[in-house]
Design a protein around this motif. Structure first.
Motif, PDB file in Angstrom:
ATOM      1  N   ASP A   1      -6.474   2.623  -0.373  1.00  0.00           N
ATOM      2  CA  ASP A   1      -5.274   2.391   0.458  1.00  0.00           C
ATOM      3  C   ASP A   1      -4.014   2.819  -0.291  1.00  0.00           C
ATOM      4  O   ASP A   1      -3.128   3.461   0.267  1.00  0.00           O
ATOM      5  CB  ASP A   1      -5.121   0.898   0.799  1.00  0.00           C
TER       6      ASP A   1
ATOM      7  N   LEU B   1      -8.814  -1.210  -1.626  1.00  0.00           N
ATOM      8  CA  LEU B   1      -7.384  -1.358  -1.909  1.00  0.00           C
ATOM      9  C   LEU B   1      -6.867  -0.162  -2.712  1.00  0.00           C
ATOM     10  O   LEU B   1      -5.758   0.333  -2.465  1.00  0.00           O
ATOM     11  CB  LEU B   1      -7.138  -2.668  -2.665  1.00  0.00           C
TER      12      LEU B   1
ATOM     13  N   PHE C   1       1.151  -3.676  -4.738  1.00  0.00           N
ATOM     14  CA  PHE C   1       1.470  -3.604  -3.311  1.00  0.00           C
ATOM     15  C   PHE C   1       2.784  -4.312  -2.964  1.00  0.00           C
ATOM     16  O   PHE C   1       3.018  -4.674  -1.820  1.00  0.00           O
ATOM     17  CB  PHE C   1       0.316  -4.178  -2.481  1.00  0.00           C
TER      18      PHE C   1
ATOM     19  N   PHE D   1      -4.774  -6.195   6.090  1.00  0.00           N
ATOM     20  CA  PHE D   1      -3.606  -6.465   5.248  1.00  0.00           C
ATOM     21  C   PHE D   1      -2.287  -6.247   5.995  1.00  0.00           C
ATOM     22  O   PHE D   1      -1.220  -6.485   5.437  1.00  0.00           O
ATOM     23  CB  PHE D   1      -3.636  -5.603   3.982  1.00  0.00           C
TER      24      PHE D   1
END
Ligand SMILES: Nc1ncnc2c1ncn2[C@@H]1O[C@H](COP(=O)(O)OP(=O)(O)O)[C@@H](O)[C@H]1O
Ligand SMILES: [Mg+2]
Lengths: 253, 437
Positions: free
Chosen positions: B15, B12, B153, B70
């Motif tokens: 990302d 994550l 996010f 995701f």
């Protein structure tokens, strides 16, 4: 109708019933009396099928069938009714809903079609009148916040609705004032019939003035130590239980 | 089935960094700054382990060891939605699938002068100042790793604004549907509901899944309840047996406001709900109802906080649980009464029935009271079915399963009857009846 042979029962390893013998024929009213703690409620509970008790010996035959094999709900469906000494409060379940479920479950067990809402309500109204049960109680949660008298009346009301063959009233008189007592007794008497029997558990003679028994038994230390007719109840009222206790102790000595 | 686990945290963070390269002018916006700070916190905190007191009974190791998509595509149709949606719910329907807003499955019926309902991305473009005034100001990204991750996010989710004095008659229903028919799916919706002074609104968040693959939802909703505003908030969880859910609802209440909530968790593999209510005004009143019904190997954890910061407010909490199979339940209810919060009334109760010897319930009420003139009470009970009641019903001819279902239904009804939206109540009653049959 009911035949109890040498019934022994215990709870948590403690022996409470020590060989009960009793026969109740159709149409009869039997009173069971005796001091506190002698096993009256235990006997009533064992007959109704409470699972906490372990039957260690003996048998109970109800209408020709071995009763002790049956689950409580099957006994109810076959016509046994216990009016609890301490009716249980059940929050969230209304009396009326509960009774409707009970009536229809019993009908289902006996292969009858369920009553529809209208038939059921009509029947319930009639029975409520019989025991002067206030309609508003029916909509309330079962026994929740009911007074002692209301709870006992509710037991008799349920009996009236379910029309059992054998009713066992466990101290339905305790905690009732004289008016309530009379109403309860009237309810019981109205429901009396030649094919129905009643076992009245009490330790006062008072109720027996209204519900006149054919036989009176004295239960003491888990045994029926004396049986007689309604005169025995009067004698107990007058003399108490000490003389019976003395007789039992003397016989053991 | 793959048993290989991956390092979700590193994935994550990577990302985020790679997406960052594509961010241009937006990088200086307060929204993006908040996200970046949250990512830094998440990097420090990492996923919680059972060593963390707040996660003692809820081990997330398995759910954060999976390689979820995701931004998974989906094939959910209107027919699919109709089939799984709560029947007869009318009003504003806002549908999210795999975390993304689906305009074609959504309907807004309330007039625009009473309520603004916008997908978060659109709200950020059209009303950045409104969003930034509240976004990230209520929920705690400092200590809560999942909240920090969600904040990092943020971008998908719903923005709701109810202007001062407006009453929204039609309920607002949010569906978060996870379509796991083809792959493991994760989503991180981030909602912001701003209800201004004297406004009224009813909001429901409903979580459903389609498919058998695994899913993880990490949702955060921030709710501002202005002075004298009334908010009803329901959370309905009826997900699949392979769905995990971590959710935080952070509420901040101003003077004389009302916040009324019910959280009903009927199905899902792993559920952790945090409901945190800050009573940051005087004469506030809040109700927190909860019901959870785990079975099999399900795990349901409810953590709640009633944080009394000002005098004269009241919180009332009732959570109930029915546990079956090998399921586990957790209830942790915190009541804080700050030094200023004199004349606080705070009530909390948690009642559980454990129907199977292999099911476990962990309860922990936690009261921290720093004011002296307060009324607080709390109680938790965990027991088996009331045997006396069961015998009473059976002695009247009611079979054991029927008696059990009558008693359990009544137990649940205590909470369900508090839900003031009839179709939702009926839906829940239906599912509970089925579960009890
Ligand atoms: N659940 C129980 N556990 C242990 N002892 C019990 C229980 N129920 C009844 N007893 C005991 O059994 C005896 C008979 O009780 P009970 O049948 O209630 O008597 P009665 O109805 O004649 O007053 C008493 O000594 C009582 O303490
Ligand atoms: Mg007794």
């Amino acid at each position: 109708m009911l035949k109890i042979n040498d019934l022994h029962a215990s709870i948590d390893g403690k022996k409470i019933l020590n060989g009960i013998n009793l026969e109740v024929k159709a149409g009869e009213v039997h009173a069971i009396m005796g001091p506190n703690g002698s096993g009256k409620s235990t006997l009533a509970s064992v007959l109704a099928g409470r699972e906490d008790y372990e039957v260690t010996n003996g048998e109970v035959v109800f209408e020709g069938e071995e009763l002790l094999e049956l689950a409580p709900e099957e006994r109810a469906a076959k016509g046994i009714f216990l009016a609890f000494q301490y009716p249980v409060e059940i929050p969230g379940v209304t009396t009326i809903n509960f009774l409707k479920t009970a009536v229809n479950e019993i009908r289902k067990y006996n292969g009858e079609a369920p009553l529809d809402a209208a038939q059921f309500l009509k029947m319930v109204r009639e029975k409520a009148k019989l025991v002067k049960m206030n309609d508003s109680l029916l909509k309330r949660a079962l026994n929740e916040g009911f007074s002692g008298g209301e709870k006992k009346r509710n037991e008799i009301f349920q009996m009236a609705v379910l029309e059992p063959k054998l009713s066992i009233l466990d101290e339905t008189d305790s905690g009732l004032d004289i008016d309530a007592l009379r109403i309860v007794a009237e309810g019981v008497n109205t429901l009396r019939s030649p094919d129905k029997s009643t076992i009245v558990v009490t330790h006062y003679q008072r109720l027996l003035d209204y519900i006149v028994p054919d036989y009176v038994h004295v239960l003491y230390k888990g045994r029926i130590v004396k049986s007689g007719t309604k005169e025995l109840a009067l004698e107990l009222e007058e003399k108490g239980y000490d003389w019976i206790k003395a007789e039992v102790e003397a016989a053991h000595a | 089935m793959s048993t290989e686990t991956i390092d979700l945290k590193s994935k994550l963070i990577a990302d985020f960094r790679s997406q960052e390269k594509a961010v241009n002018g937006e990088a200086q916006s307060p929204f993006y700054q908040t996200r970046r700070q949250a990512l830094a916190r998440f990097e420090d905190l990492g996923f919680p382990t059972p060593k963390n007191e707040e996660w003692k009974y809820s081990n997330v190791r398995n759910l954060v060891g999976r390689d979820y998509n995701f931004s998974a595509p989906h094939t959910l149709t209107q027919e699919d939605l109709n089939r799984i949606a709560i029947p007869n719910v009318s009003g504003n329907i806002l549908c999210f699938v795999n975390g993304k807003y689906e305009a074609s499955l959504s309907t807004i019926v309330s007039p625009a002068d009473r309520i603004t309902i916008l997908p978060m991305r659109q709200a950020l473009e059209e009303k950045p100042d409104e969003v930034n005034a509240w976004f990230g100001k209520m929920a705690d990204s400092q200590q809560e790793a999942f909240t920090a991750l969600n904040t990092a996010f943020a971008g998908d989710g719903l923005y709701i604004h109810v202007p001062a004095g407006k009453t929204v008659e039609q309920p607002v229903m949010l569906y978060f549907i996870t379509d796991t028919r083809t792959e493991d799916v994760a989503s991180q919706p981030r909602n912001l509901f701003v209800v201004e002074e004297r406004a009224e609104v009813k909001i429901t968040e409903s979580f459903l899944t389609l498919g058998e693959q695994h899913s993880l939802t990490n949702i955060v909703s921030e709710i501002h309840v202005g002075k004298e505003a009334h908010v009803e908030y329901y959370k309905v969880q009826n997900e699949g047996g392979t769905a995990s859910h971590i959710g935080t609802t952070q509420v901040v209440m101003e003077d004389r406001s009302h916040f009324y909530s019910a959280t009903v968790s009927l199905n899902g593999a792993f559920i952790r709900n945090n409901l945190n209510i800050a009573l940051d005004g005087e004469y506030c009143e809040t109700f927190m109802y909860g019901l959870y019904f785990p079975d099999g190997k399900q795990h349901i954890d409810n953590h709640t906080i009633a944080d009394h910061r000002k005098p004269n407010s009241q919180s009332n909490e009732l959570y109930k649980g029915v546990l079956r199979g090998k399921s586990t339940g957790v209830f942790n209810g915190k009541i804080f009464v700050r030094q200023d919060a004199q004349k606080t009334n705070a009530f909390q109760s948690c009642k559980n029935v454990v129907l199977s010897p292999e099911a476990t319930m962990n309860t922990k009420p936690q009261l921290e009271i720093f004011a002296d003139d307060v009324k607080c009470s709390h109680g938790t009970t965990t027991g088996q079915l009331d045997k006396e009641a069961l015998f009473y019903l059976r002695s009247r001819g009611i079979s054991k399963p029927e008696a059990l279902s009558l008693l359990m239904f009544a137990f649940c009804e205590d909470v369900i009857s508090q839900i003031r939206i009839e179709p939702i109540r009926e839906y829940l009653e239906g599912i509970i009846t089925q579960k009890l049959a």
